[in-house]
Design an enzyme around this catalytic site. Structure first.
Site, mmCIF file in Angstrom:
data_model
loop_
_atom_site.group_PDB
_atom_site.id
_atom_site.type_symbol
_atom_site.label_atom_id
_atom_site.label_comp_id
_atom_site.label_asym_id
_atom_site.label_seq_id
_atom_site.Cartn_x
_atom_site.Cartn_y
_atom_site.Cartn_z
ATOM 1 N N SER A 144 -9.520 1.254 3.652
ATOM 2 C CA SER A 144 -8.729 2.096 2.765
ATOM 3 C C SER A 144 -7.692 1.340 1.949
ATOM 4 O O SER A 144 -7.077 1.905 1.058
ATOM 5 C CB SER A 144 -8.017 3.177 3.589
ATOM 6 O OG SER A 144 -7.068 2.587 4.473
ATOM 7 N N SER B 221 -9.883 -1.342 7.463
ATOM 8 C CA SER B 221 -9.214 -1.030 6.201
ATOM 9 C C SER B 221 -8.495 -2.195 5.553
ATOM 10 O O SER B 221 -8.085 -2.094 4.399
ATOM 11 C CB SER B 221 -8.231 0.130 6.395
ATOM 12 O OG SER B 221 -8.935 1.331 6.572
ATOM 13 N N LYS C 291 0.830 -1.203 0.000
ATOM 14 C CA LYS C 291 0.000 0.000 0.000
ATOM 15 C C LYS C 291 0.868 1.258 0.000
ATOM 16 O O LYS C 291 1.927 1.294 0.636
ATOM 17 C CB LYS C 291 -0.894 -0.049 1.246
ATOM 18 C CG LYS C 291 -1.990 0.983 1.354
ATOM 19 C CD LYS C 291 -2.828 0.653 2.595
ATOM 20 C CE LYS C 291 -3.935 1.655 2.856
ATOM 21 N NZ LYS C 291 -4.711 1.290 4.070
#
Length: 568
Positions: A218, A242, A137
Protein backbone atom coordinates in the site's frame (compact mmCIF):
# COMPACT_ATOMS: atom_id res chain seq x y z
CA UNK A 1 -10.29 -20.46 2.43
CA UNK A 2 -10.51 -23.39 0.03
CA UNK A 3 -7.57 -24.42 -2.12
CA UNK A 4 -9.62 -23.58 -5.19
CA UNK A 5 -9.47 -19.94 -4.13
CA UNK A 6 -5.70 -19.86 -4.54
CA UNK A 7 -3.45 -20.19 -7.56
CA UNK A 8 -0.68 -21.88 -5.52
CA UNK A 9 -1.96 -23.51 -2.34
CA UNK A 10 1.55 -23.99 -0.92
CA UNK A 11 2.70 -20.42 -1.53
CA UNK A 12 2.95 -17.98 1.40
CA UNK A 13 0.59 -15.25 0.26
CA UNK A 14 1.01 -11.56 0.88
CA UNK A 15 -1.82 -9.85 2.71
CA UNK A 16 -3.14 -8.36 -0.53
CA UNK A 17 -3.01 -11.72 -2.33
CA UNK A 18 -4.81 -13.33 0.58
CA UNK A 19 -7.58 -10.75 0.52
CA UNK A 20 -8.00 -11.02 -3.23
CA UNK A 21 -8.21 -14.78 -2.85
CA UNK A 22 -10.93 -14.45 -0.25
CA UNK A 23 -12.93 -12.47 -2.78
CA UNK A 24 -12.98 -15.48 -5.08
CA UNK A 25 -9.53 -15.91 -6.57
CA UNK A 26 -6.75 -13.69 -7.79
CA UNK A 27 -7.77 -11.51 -10.72
CA UNK A 28 -6.38 -13.09 -13.85
CA UNK A 29 -7.52 -10.62 -16.50
CA UNK A 30 -6.20 -7.09 -16.77
CA UNK A 31 -6.78 -4.24 -19.19
CA UNK A 32 -5.17 -4.78 -22.58
CA UNK A 33 -1.75 -3.15 -22.87
CA UNK A 34 -1.97 0.47 -23.89
CA UNK A 35 -0.20 1.64 -27.02
CA UNK A 36 3.55 2.11 -27.04
CA UNK A 37 3.25 5.63 -28.42
CA UNK A 38 1.57 6.92 -25.29
CA UNK A 39 -0.58 5.81 -22.39
CA UNK A 40 -4.28 6.45 -22.70
CA UNK A 41 -5.85 8.11 -19.68
CA UNK A 42 -7.02 5.82 -16.92
CA UNK A 43 -10.77 5.74 -16.24
CA UNK A 44 -11.87 9.08 -14.85
CA UNK A 45 -8.44 10.61 -15.51
CA UNK A 46 -8.03 13.66 -17.71
CA UNK A 47 -4.23 13.54 -17.78
CA UNK A 48 -2.42 13.78 -21.11
CA UNK A 49 -1.14 10.62 -22.76
CA UNK A 50 2.45 11.10 -21.61
CA UNK A 51 5.00 13.90 -21.52
CA UNK A 52 8.76 13.67 -21.73
CA UNK A 53 10.54 14.47 -18.44
CA UNK A 54 12.31 17.40 -20.14
CA UNK A 55 15.71 18.76 -19.13
CA UNK A 56 17.92 16.61 -16.88
CA UNK A 57 17.15 17.04 -13.19
CA UNK A 58 20.25 18.01 -11.26
CA UNK A 59 19.24 15.88 -8.28
CA UNK A 60 18.09 12.78 -10.16
CA UNK A 61 19.29 9.71 -8.23
CA UNK A 62 21.07 12.02 -5.75
CA UNK A 63 21.89 10.31 -2.46
CA UNK A 64 21.73 11.69 1.06
CA UNK A 65 25.52 11.98 1.06
CA UNK A 66 25.44 13.82 -2.30
CA UNK A 67 23.00 16.41 -1.00
CA UNK A 68 24.85 16.85 2.28
CA UNK A 69 28.13 17.41 0.45
CA UNK A 70 26.59 20.06 -1.80
CA UNK A 71 25.15 21.89 1.19
CA UNK A 72 28.49 21.73 3.01
CA UNK A 73 30.29 23.08 -0.05
CA UNK A 74 27.76 25.87 -0.39
CA UNK A 75 26.80 24.98 -3.96
CA UNK A 76 23.26 24.21 -2.73
CA UNK A 77 21.12 25.05 0.25
CA UNK A 78 18.29 23.16 1.89
CA UNK A 79 15.98 25.72 0.32
CA UNK A 80 17.36 25.33 -3.21
CA UNK A 81 17.16 21.55 -2.93
CA UNK A 82 13.59 21.56 -1.57
CA UNK A 83 12.51 24.06 -4.22
CA UNK A 84 13.98 21.92 -6.99
CA UNK A 85 12.16 18.80 -5.79
CA UNK A 86 8.89 20.74 -5.44
CA UNK A 87 9.29 21.97 -9.02
CA UNK A 88 9.90 18.41 -10.22
CA UNK A 89 6.78 17.23 -8.39
CA UNK A 90 4.77 19.92 -10.15
CA UNK A 91 6.20 19.08 -13.60
CA UNK A 92 6.12 15.28 -13.49
CA UNK A 93 3.75 14.27 -10.70
CA UNK A 94 0.94 16.81 -10.83
CA UNK A 95 1.29 17.24 -14.61
CA UNK A 96 3.36 15.82 -17.47
CA UNK A 97 3.38 12.03 -17.04
CA UNK A 98 1.19 12.64 -14.01
CA UNK A 99 2.58 9.92 -11.75
CA UNK A 100 0.20 11.20 -9.05
CA UNK A 101 2.27 9.97 -6.13
CA UNK A 102 2.28 13.03 -3.85
CA UNK A 103 -1.09 13.59 -2.23
CA UNK A 104 -0.10 16.90 -0.65
CA UNK A 105 3.00 19.10 -0.52
CA UNK A 106 4.01 20.73 2.74
CA UNK A 107 3.21 24.47 2.57
CA UNK A 108 5.88 25.05 5.23
CA UNK A 109 8.64 23.11 3.49
CA UNK A 110 10.60 26.10 2.23
CA UNK A 111 10.34 27.94 5.56
CA UNK A 112 11.62 24.82 7.34
CA UNK A 113 14.47 24.60 4.84
CA UNK A 114 15.37 28.26 5.47
CA UNK A 115 15.55 27.65 9.21
CA UNK A 116 17.76 24.62 8.69
CA UNK A 117 20.07 26.60 6.40
CA UNK A 118 20.50 29.23 9.11
CA UNK A 119 21.13 26.53 11.72
CA UNK A 120 23.77 24.87 9.51
CA UNK A 121 25.50 28.23 9.09
CA UNK A 122 25.45 29.06 12.80
CA UNK A 123 25.84 25.66 14.47
CA UNK A 124 26.62 23.09 11.81
CA UNK A 125 24.59 20.14 10.60
CA UNK A 126 22.70 17.89 13.01
CA UNK A 127 23.60 14.83 10.96
CA UNK A 128 23.37 13.38 7.46
CA UNK A 129 19.63 14.17 7.07
CA UNK A 130 20.03 17.88 7.87
CA UNK A 131 18.20 19.76 5.11
CA UNK A 132 17.37 16.58 3.17
CA UNK A 133 13.83 16.33 1.67
CA UNK A 134 11.75 13.37 2.85
CA UNK A 135 8.30 12.24 1.71
CA UNK A 136 6.09 10.26 4.09
CA UNK A 137 3.01 8.15 3.57
CA UNK A 138 -0.38 9.74 4.25
CA UNK A 139 -1.18 7.41 7.12
CA UNK A 140 1.54 8.96 9.31
CA UNK A 141 0.41 11.80 11.60
CA UNK A 142 1.82 15.29 11.28
CA UNK A 143 0.62 18.07 13.58
CA UNK A 144 1.11 20.80 11.00
CA UNK A 145 -0.80 22.30 8.09
CA UNK A 146 -0.93 18.99 6.22
CA UNK A 147 -3.69 16.43 6.62
CA UNK A 148 -3.40 12.77 7.60
CA UNK A 149 -6.18 10.75 5.99
CA UNK A 150 -4.97 7.24 5.06
CA UNK A 151 -6.29 8.28 1.65
CA UNK A 152 -9.88 8.48 2.91
CA UNK A 153 -12.08 11.53 2.50
CA UNK A 154 -13.70 10.56 5.81
CA UNK A 155 -10.66 11.84 7.75
CA UNK A 156 -10.26 15.17 5.95
CA UNK A 157 -12.23 17.09 8.57
CA UNK A 158 -9.97 16.21 11.52
CA UNK A 159 -6.26 16.65 12.13
CA UNK A 160 -3.87 14.98 14.57
CA UNK A 161 -2.79 17.07 17.55
CA UNK A 162 0.68 15.52 17.70
CA UNK A 163 3.30 14.26 15.27
CA UNK A 164 3.83 10.55 14.95
CA UNK A 165 6.92 9.54 16.92
CA UNK A 166 8.80 8.77 13.71
CA UNK A 167 8.00 12.28 12.45
CA UNK A 168 9.39 13.71 15.67
CA UNK A 169 12.53 11.69 14.97
CA UNK A 170 12.77 12.99 11.41
CA UNK A 171 12.35 16.60 12.51
CA UNK A 172 14.99 16.11 15.22
CA UNK A 173 17.37 14.76 12.56
CA UNK A 174 16.89 17.94 10.52
CA UNK A 175 14.93 16.42 7.64
CA UNK A 176 12.64 18.61 5.55
CA UNK A 177 9.27 16.87 5.36
CA UNK A 178 8.37 17.79 1.80
CA UNK A 179 4.88 16.32 1.73
CA UNK A 180 2.65 13.28 2.05
CA UNK A 181 2.36 10.46 -0.47
CA UNK A 182 -0.71 8.72 -1.82
CA UNK A 183 -1.42 5.14 -0.80
CA UNK A 184 -3.80 2.29 -1.35
CA UNK A 185 -6.66 3.64 0.75
CA UNK A 186 -6.65 2.44 4.37
CA UNK A 187 -3.38 0.66 3.49
CA UNK A 188 -5.29 -1.81 1.30
CA UNK A 189 -7.52 -2.94 4.14
CA UNK A 190 -10.96 -1.78 3.08
CA UNK A 191 -11.95 -4.10 0.25
CA UNK A 192 -11.07 -7.56 -1.04
CA UNK A 193 -11.27 -6.12 -4.57
CA UNK A 194 -9.21 -2.96 -4.19
CA UNK A 195 -6.81 -1.55 -6.76
CA UNK A 196 -3.38 -0.79 -5.36
CA UNK A 197 -2.37 2.85 -5.45
CA UNK A 198 -5.93 4.20 -5.50
CA UNK A 199 -7.50 6.27 -2.75
CA UNK A 200 -10.64 8.35 -2.56
CA UNK A 201 -8.62 11.42 -1.66
CA UNK A 202 -5.63 10.92 -3.95
CA UNK A 203 -6.88 9.02 -6.98
CA UNK A 204 -4.65 6.55 -8.82
CA UNK A 205 -0.86 6.53 -8.49
CA UNK A 206 1.03 5.22 -11.53
CA UNK A 207 4.26 3.26 -11.77
CA UNK A 208 6.94 5.56 -13.27
CA UNK A 209 8.57 2.61 -15.09
CA UNK A 210 5.37 1.97 -17.06
CA UNK A 211 2.51 4.38 -16.43
CA UNK A 212 -0.21 1.85 -17.17
CA UNK A 213 1.14 -0.54 -14.53
CA UNK A 214 0.47 -0.77 -10.82
CA UNK A 215 2.79 0.82 -8.26
CA UNK A 216 1.70 -2.01 -5.95
CA UNK A 217 0.81 -1.09 -2.41
CA UNK A 218 0.00 0.00 0.00
CA UNK A 219 2.99 2.37 0.12
CA UNK A 220 2.32 3.09 -3.53
CA UNK A 221 2.97 6.81 -3.56
CA UNK A 222 6.16 6.64 -1.52
CA UNK A 223 7.53 4.00 -3.88
CA UNK A 224 6.62 5.91 -7.05
CA UNK A 225 7.83 9.25 -5.70
CA UNK A 226 11.24 8.05 -4.57
CA UNK A 227 11.76 6.00 -7.73
CA UNK A 228 11.04 9.17 -9.73
CA UNK A 229 13.37 11.35 -7.61
CA UNK A 230 10.58 13.53 -6.17
CA UNK A 231 12.51 13.51 -2.86
CA UNK A 232 15.75 12.06 -1.59
CA UNK A 233 14.20 9.36 0.62
CA UNK A 234 10.76 8.23 1.75
CA UNK A 235 8.93 6.44 4.54
CA UNK A 236 6.34 3.73 3.96
CA UNK A 237 4.45 1.38 6.23
CA UNK A 238 3.88 -2.35 6.05
CA UNK A 239 1.64 -4.98 7.55
CA UNK A 240 2.37 -7.61 4.90
CA UNK A 241 4.14 -6.54 1.72
CA UNK A 242 3.26 -2.85 1.75
CA UNK A 243 6.88 -1.65 1.75
CA UNK A 244 8.73 -4.45 -0.01
CA UNK A 245 6.25 -5.02 -2.84
CA UNK A 246 6.01 -1.40 -4.10
CA UNK A 247 9.77 -1.08 -3.59
CA UNK A 248 10.43 -4.17 -5.69
CA UNK A 249 8.20 -3.22 -8.64
CA UNK A 250 9.60 0.33 -8.64
CA UNK A 251 13.29 -0.44 -8.42
CA UNK A 252 13.87 0.58 -4.81
CA UNK A 253 15.47 -0.62 -1.63
CA UNK A 254 12.79 -1.15 1.01
CA UNK A 255 13.34 -2.16 4.63
CA UNK A 256 10.59 -3.87 6.62
CA UNK A 257 12.03 -3.72 10.16
CA UNK A 258 11.44 -6.04 13.09
CA UNK A 259 8.08 -5.14 14.61
CA UNK A 260 8.91 -2.78 17.46
CA UNK A 261 12.13 -1.31 16.06
CA UNK A 262 10.25 1.75 14.74
CA UNK A 263 7.41 3.20 16.80
CA UNK A 264 3.89 2.95 15.36
CA UNK A 265 2.50 5.73 17.59
CA UNK A 266 0.70 8.18 15.35
CA UNK A 267 0.48 5.78 12.42
CA UNK A 268 -3.01 4.73 11.27
CA UNK A 269 -2.99 1.04 12.26
CA UNK A 270 -3.99 -2.27 10.79
CA UNK A 271 -2.48 -4.85 13.13
CA UNK A 272 -0.27 -4.25 16.15
CA UNK A 273 1.38 -7.65 15.76
CA UNK A 274 2.61 -6.90 12.22
CA UNK A 275 2.56 -3.14 11.57
CA UNK A 276 5.80 -1.22 11.09
CA UNK A 277 7.12 1.79 9.23
CA UNK A 278 10.35 1.69 7.26
CA UNK A 279 12.58 3.30 4.63
CA UNK A 280 11.98 3.29 0.88
CA UNK A 281 15.09 4.61 -0.89
CA UNK A 282 17.13 4.33 -4.05
CA UNK A 283 20.24 2.97 -2.31
CA UNK A 284 20.97 0.70 0.62
CA UNK A 285 23.11 3.36 2.28
CA UNK A 286 20.28 5.90 2.15
CA UNK A 287 17.89 3.33 3.62
CA UNK A 288 20.39 2.64 6.42
CA UNK A 289 20.77 6.36 7.17
CA UNK A 290 17.01 6.84 7.24
CA UNK A 291 16.43 3.78 9.43
CA UNK A 292 18.99 5.09 11.92
CA UNK A 293 16.92 8.27 12.27
CA UNK A 294 13.61 6.44 12.65
CA UNK A 295 14.63 3.99 15.38
CA UNK A 296 14.02 4.78 19.04
CA UNK A 297 12.16 3.69 22.16
CA UNK A 298 8.77 5.35 22.52
CA UNK A 299 6.57 5.14 25.64
CA UNK A 300 3.53 5.45 23.38
CA UNK A 301 4.40 2.13 21.70
CA UNK A 302 5.21 -0.66 24.19
CA UNK A 303 6.62 -2.80 21.37
CA UNK A 304 9.66 -0.51 21.29
CA UNK A 305 10.61 -1.23 24.92
CA UNK A 306 13.53 -3.44 23.85
CA UNK A 307 14.95 -0.79 21.52
CA UNK A 308 18.10 0.84 22.86
CA UNK A 309 18.72 3.12 19.89
CA UNK A 310 22.00 4.71 18.95
CA UNK A 311 23.00 2.14 16.33
CA UNK A 312 24.26 3.64 13.07
CA UNK A 313 23.06 1.20 10.42
CA UNK A 314 25.22 2.87 7.77
CA UNK A 315 28.43 2.36 9.74
CA UNK A 316 30.72 -0.30 8.37
CA UNK A 317 28.93 -0.90 5.06
CA UNK A 318 31.31 -3.04 3.07
CA UNK A 319 31.09 -4.10 -0.60
CA UNK A 320 32.65 -7.39 0.59
CA UNK A 321 29.90 -7.92 3.15
CA UNK A 322 28.77 -11.19 1.57
CA UNK A 323 32.16 -12.85 1.91
CA UNK A 324 31.82 -15.79 4.29
CA UNK A 325 28.07 -15.34 4.79
CA UNK A 326 25.75 -18.36 4.69
CA UNK A 327 22.67 -17.65 2.56
CA UNK A 328 19.74 -20.00 2.13
CA UNK A 329 17.67 -19.85 -1.06
CA UNK A 330 13.95 -20.36 -0.62
CA UNK A 331 12.45 -21.31 -3.97
CA UNK A 332 8.75 -20.71 -3.71
CA UNK A 333 6.51 -22.68 -6.03
CA UNK A 334 4.82 -19.64 -7.54
CA UNK A 335 8.05 -18.41 -9.04
CA UNK A 336 8.01 -21.15 -11.64
CA UNK A 337 5.35 -19.26 -13.57
CA UNK A 338 7.38 -16.46 -15.13
CA UNK A 339 10.68 -17.39 -16.80
CA UNK A 340 11.87 -13.76 -16.81
CA UNK A 341 11.46 -13.46 -13.02
CA UNK A 342 13.10 -16.85 -12.55
CA UNK A 343 16.05 -15.81 -14.71
CA UNK A 344 16.58 -12.61 -12.75
CA UNK A 345 16.42 -14.53 -9.48
CA UNK A 346 18.84 -17.19 -10.73
CA UNK A 347 21.22 -14.43 -11.75
CA UNK A 348 20.92 -12.85 -8.31
CA UNK A 349 21.70 -16.16 -6.58
CA UNK A 350 24.73 -16.59 -8.86
CA UNK A 351 25.87 -13.07 -7.95
CA UNK A 352 25.53 -13.80 -4.22
CA UNK A 353 27.74 -16.85 -4.68
CA UNK A 354 30.22 -14.90 -6.84
CA UNK A 355 30.41 -12.20 -4.16
CA UNK A 356 31.73 -14.68 -1.62
CA UNK A 357 28.74 -16.22 0.17
CA UNK A 358 28.14 -19.90 0.80
CA UNK A 359 24.78 -20.61 -0.83
CA UNK A 360 22.43 -23.41 0.19
CA UNK A 361 19.98 -23.86 -2.68
CA UNK A 362 17.26 -24.71 -1.94
CA UNK A 363 16.48 -24.74 1.78
CA UNK A 364 13.27 -25.91 3.38
CA UNK A 365 10.99 -23.34 4.97
CA UNK A 366 8.10 -24.75 6.94
CA UNK A 367 4.86 -23.01 6.04
CA UNK A 368 1.48 -24.45 6.91
CA UNK A 369 -1.25 -22.97 4.75
CA UNK A 370 -3.30 -22.67 7.95
CA UNK A 371 -1.11 -19.63 8.68
CA UNK A 372 -2.68 -17.70 5.80
CA UNK A 373 -6.20 -17.98 7.21
CA UNK A 374 -4.95 -17.29 10.74
CA UNK A 375 -3.16 -14.13 9.59
CA UNK A 376 -6.35 -12.71 8.07
CA UNK A 377 -8.27 -13.49 11.26
CA UNK A 378 -5.61 -11.72 13.35
CA UNK A 379 -5.65 -8.70 11.07
CA UNK A 380 -9.44 -8.34 11.26
CA UNK A 381 -9.47 -8.45 15.06
CA UNK A 382 -6.47 -6.16 15.52
CA UNK A 383 -7.67 -3.68 12.90
CA UNK A 384 -10.94 -3.04 14.69
CA UNK A 385 -9.23 -2.78 18.08
CA UNK A 386 -6.32 -0.61 16.94
CA UNK A 387 -8.23 1.68 14.60
CA UNK A 388 -10.87 2.55 17.19
CA UNK A 389 -8.17 3.34 19.75
CA UNK A 390 -6.42 5.55 17.18
CA UNK A 391 -9.63 7.36 16.23
CA UNK A 392 -10.53 7.90 19.88
CA UNK A 393 -7.18 9.56 20.57
CA UNK A 394 -7.28 11.63 17.41
CA UNK A 395 -10.75 13.07 17.94
CA UNK A 396 -13.10 14.28 15.23
CA UNK A 397 -16.42 12.92 13.99
CA UNK A 398 -15.06 9.46 13.07
CA UNK A 399 -14.71 7.48 16.32
CA UNK A 400 -15.52 3.89 15.38
CA UNK A 401 -15.30 1.52 12.45
CA UNK A 402 -19.09 1.69 12.24
CA UNK A 403 -18.82 5.47 11.78
CA UNK A 404 -16.48 4.95 8.84
CA UNK A 405 -18.72 2.32 7.25
CA UNK A 406 -21.71 4.66 7.48
CA UNK A 407 -19.71 7.57 6.08
CA UNK A 408 -18.52 5.51 3.12
CA UNK A 409 -22.08 4.38 2.40
CA UNK A 410 -23.28 7.98 2.47
CA UNK A 411 -20.48 9.11 0.13
CA UNK A 412 -20.19 6.02 -2.03
CA UNK A 413 -20.03 8.02 -5.25
CA UNK A 414 -16.62 9.40 -4.22
CA UNK A 415 -15.33 6.71 -1.88
CA UNK A 416 -16.54 3.52 -3.50
CA UNK A 417 -16.76 4.05 -7.28
CA UNK A 418 -14.66 0.96 -8.06
CA UNK A 419 -14.75 -1.30 -5.00
CA UNK A 420 -16.54 -1.60 -1.68
CA UNK A 421 -15.70 -2.12 2.00
CA UNK A 422 -16.02 -5.86 2.56
CA UNK A 423 -13.04 -5.95 4.91
CA UNK A 424 -14.48 -3.13 7.02
CA UNK A 425 -17.67 -5.13 7.47
CA UNK A 426 -15.75 -8.31 8.33
CA UNK A 427 -13.64 -6.48 10.92
CA UNK A 428 -16.64 -4.70 12.43
CA UNK A 429 -18.20 -8.10 13.16
CA UNK A 430 -15.25 -9.18 15.32
CA UNK A 431 -15.22 -9.07 19.10
CA UNK A 432 -12.47 -8.03 21.53
CA UNK A 433 -8.92 -9.39 21.56
CA UNK A 434 -9.90 -11.56 24.52
CA UNK A 435 -11.89 -13.80 22.15
CA UNK A 436 -10.55 -17.33 21.98
CA UNK A 437 -10.74 -17.24 18.17
CA UNK A 438 -8.29 -14.33 18.11
CA UNK A 439 -5.89 -15.88 20.62
CA UNK A 440 -5.85 -19.17 18.72
CA UNK A 441 -5.19 -17.46 15.40
CA UNK A 442 -2.41 -15.34 16.87
CA UNK A 443 -0.70 -18.38 18.35
CA UNK A 444 -0.94 -20.18 15.01
CA UNK A 445 0.81 -17.27 13.35
CA UNK A 446 3.64 -17.07 15.87
CA UNK A 447 4.21 -20.83 16.04
CA UNK A 448 4.03 -21.39 12.30
CA UNK A 449 5.71 -18.30 10.90
CA UNK A 450 8.38 -17.55 13.48
CA UNK A 451 9.08 -20.42 15.87
CA UNK A 452 8.77 -23.13 13.19
CA UNK A 453 9.28 -20.85 10.19
CA UNK A 454 11.95 -18.32 9.36
CA UNK A 455 13.93 -18.44 12.61
CA UNK A 456 13.82 -22.24 12.74
CA UNK A 457 15.14 -22.38 9.18
CA UNK A 458 17.95 -19.95 9.99
CA UNK A 459 18.98 -21.95 13.05
CA UNK A 460 18.72 -25.38 11.43
CA UNK A 461 21.02 -24.52 8.54
CA UNK A 462 23.15 -21.98 10.46
CA UNK A 463 22.19 -19.25 8.00
CA UNK A 464 22.81 -15.52 8.17
CA UNK A 465 19.76 -14.87 5.99
CA UNK A 466 17.38 -16.43 3.53
CA UNK A 467 16.85 -14.94 0.09
CA UNK A 468 13.67 -15.02 -1.99
CA UNK A 469 12.29 -13.20 -5.00
CA UNK A 470 10.32 -10.29 -3.51
CA UNK A 471 7.54 -10.62 -6.07
CA UNK A 472 6.98 -10.60 -9.81
CA UNK A 473 6.57 -7.76 -12.29
CA UNK A 474 4.11 -4.92 -11.82
CA UNK A 475 0.70 -5.82 -13.25
CA UNK A 476 -1.58 -3.59 -15.32
CA UNK A 477 -3.82 -1.15 -13.47
CA UNK A 478 -7.34 -2.54 -13.68
CA UNK A 479 -10.30 -0.96 -11.89
CA UNK A 480 -12.66 -3.60 -13.30
CA UNK A 481 -10.99 -6.82 -12.19
CA UNK A 482 -8.91 -5.37 -9.32
CA UNK A 483 -5.28 -6.28 -8.68
CA UNK A 484 -3.75 -9.19 -10.59
CA UNK A 485 -1.00 -10.07 -8.16
CA UNK A 486 1.94 -12.17 -9.14
CA UNK A 487 3.64 -14.28 -6.51
CA UNK A 488 5.09 -12.67 -3.40
CA UNK A 489 7.22 -13.74 -0.44
CA UNK A 490 6.49 -10.93 2.03
CA UNK A 491 4.45 -13.09 4.42
CA UNK A 492 7.56 -15.02 5.49
CA UNK A 493 8.81 -12.04 7.53
CA UNK A 494 5.54 -10.15 7.94
CA UNK A 495 3.65 -12.76 9.94
CA UNK A 496 6.73 -13.57 12.03
CA UNK A 497 7.38 -9.89 12.75
CA UNK A 498 10.98 -10.33 11.61
CA UNK A 499 12.97 -8.03 9.27
CA UNK A 500 13.46 -8.15 5.52
CA UNK A 501 15.07 -5.89 2.95
CA UNK A 502 14.36 -5.87 -0.77
CA UNK A 503 17.03 -4.75 -3.25
CA UNK A 504 16.82 -4.27 -7.04
CA UNK A 505 17.99 -7.45 -8.77
CA UNK A 506 17.29 -6.92 -12.47
CA UNK A 507 14.99 -5.81 -15.25
CA UNK A 508 13.02 -7.30 -18.10
CA UNK A 509 10.77 -5.37 -20.47
CA UNK A 510 11.88 -2.20 -18.70
CA UNK A 511 10.31 -3.41 -15.45
CA UNK A 512 12.28 -3.96 -12.22
CA UNK A 513 12.31 -7.02 -9.99
CA UNK A 514 13.77 -7.20 -6.48
CA UNK A 515 15.05 -9.91 -4.18
CA UNK A 516 14.55 -10.01 -0.41
CA UNK A 517 17.05 -10.84 2.32
CA UNK A 518 15.18 -11.97 5.46
CA UNK A 519 16.60 -12.74 8.87
CA UNK A 520 15.98 -13.23 12.57
CA UNK A 521 14.39 -10.58 14.77
CA UNK A 522 16.60 -7.52 15.34
CA UNK A 523 19.07 -8.56 12.60
CA UNK A 524 18.66 -5.38 10.54
CA UNK A 525 22.37 -4.46 10.68
CA UNK A 526 23.39 -7.84 9.27
CA UNK A 527 20.75 -7.77 6.53
CA UNK A 528 21.75 -4.24 5.52
CA UNK A 529 25.39 -5.31 5.20
CA UNK A 530 24.41 -8.27 3.02
CA UNK A 531 22.08 -6.19 0.87
CA UNK A 532 24.70 -3.48 0.44
CA UNK A 533 27.27 -5.96 -0.80
CA UNK A 534 24.74 -7.36 -3.27
CA UNK A 535 23.80 -3.88 -4.46
CA UNK A 536 27.42 -2.81 -4.93
CA UNK A 537 28.30 -6.06 -6.68
CA UNK A 538 25.41 -5.92 -9.15
CA UNK A 539 24.45 -2.25 -9.65
CA UNK A 540 21.08 -3.44 -10.90
CA UNK A 541 19.03 -0.28 -10.37
CA UNK A 542 18.02 1.90 -13.32
CA UNK A 543 16.02 5.13 -12.98
CA UNK A 544 12.53 5.20 -14.53
CA UNK A 545 11.88 6.86 -17.88
CA UNK A 546 8.11 7.39 -17.51
CA UNK A 547 7.24 5.12 -20.43
CA UNK A 548 3.58 4.76 -21.30
CA UNK A 549 3.82 0.98 -20.98
CA UNK A 550 6.31 -1.85 -20.70
CA UNK A 551 9.19 -1.91 -23.18
CA UNK A 552 8.35 -4.98 -25.22
CA UNK A 553 11.08 -4.28 -27.75
CA UNK A 554 14.14 -4.25 -25.49
CA UNK A 555 13.93 -7.69 -23.89
CA UNK A 556 12.84 -11.14 -24.90
CA UNK A 557 11.46 -13.83 -22.66
CA UNK A 558 14.38 -16.01 -21.51
CA UNK A 559 14.41 -19.76 -21.72
CA UNK A 560 12.77 -21.50 -18.77
CA UNK A 561 14.99 -21.82 -15.71
CA UNK A 562 16.58 -25.17 -15.01
CA UNK A 563 16.97 -24.38 -11.32
CA UNK A 564 15.06 -26.55 -8.87
CA UNK A 565 11.69 -25.22 -7.78
CA UNK A 566 10.99 -26.27 -4.22
CA UNK A 567 7.55 -26.26 -2.65
CA UNK A 568 7.69 -24.63 0.76
Amino acid sequence: MADSDRTNPDLPLSRRQLLSGLAGGLAATALAPLGQAGAAPLPGDSSPAVAAPGAPFRFEEATVRDLGRRMEEGSETARSIAAAYLDRIERLDASGPKVNSVIEVNPEALAIADALDLERKEKGARGPLHGVPVLIKDNIDTADRMKTTAGSLALESSRPSRDAFLVERLRAAGAVILGKTNLSEWANFRSTRSTSGWSGRGGQTRNPYALDRSPSGSSSGTGAAIAASFAAVGVGTETDGSIVSPASVQGLVGIKPTVGLVSRAGVVPIAASQDTAGPMCRTVEDAAILLTALVGADPRDPATAEVKGGEDYARGLDPKGLVGARIGVVRIQGFGRNPAVDAIFDGAVAAIRRLGASVLDPVELAWDKEIDDAEYEVLLYEFKDGLEKYLGQRGGPMRTLADLIAWNDAHSDREMPWFGQEIFHAAAAKGPLSDEAYKKARQTCMDGARTKGVEATLAKDRLDAIVTPTNGFAWLIDWVNADAYSSGSSSIAAVAGTPSITVPAGFAFGLPVGISFSGAAWSEAKLIRLAYAFEQGTKARRPPTFRASADLSSDRMPAPSSSPIKKT
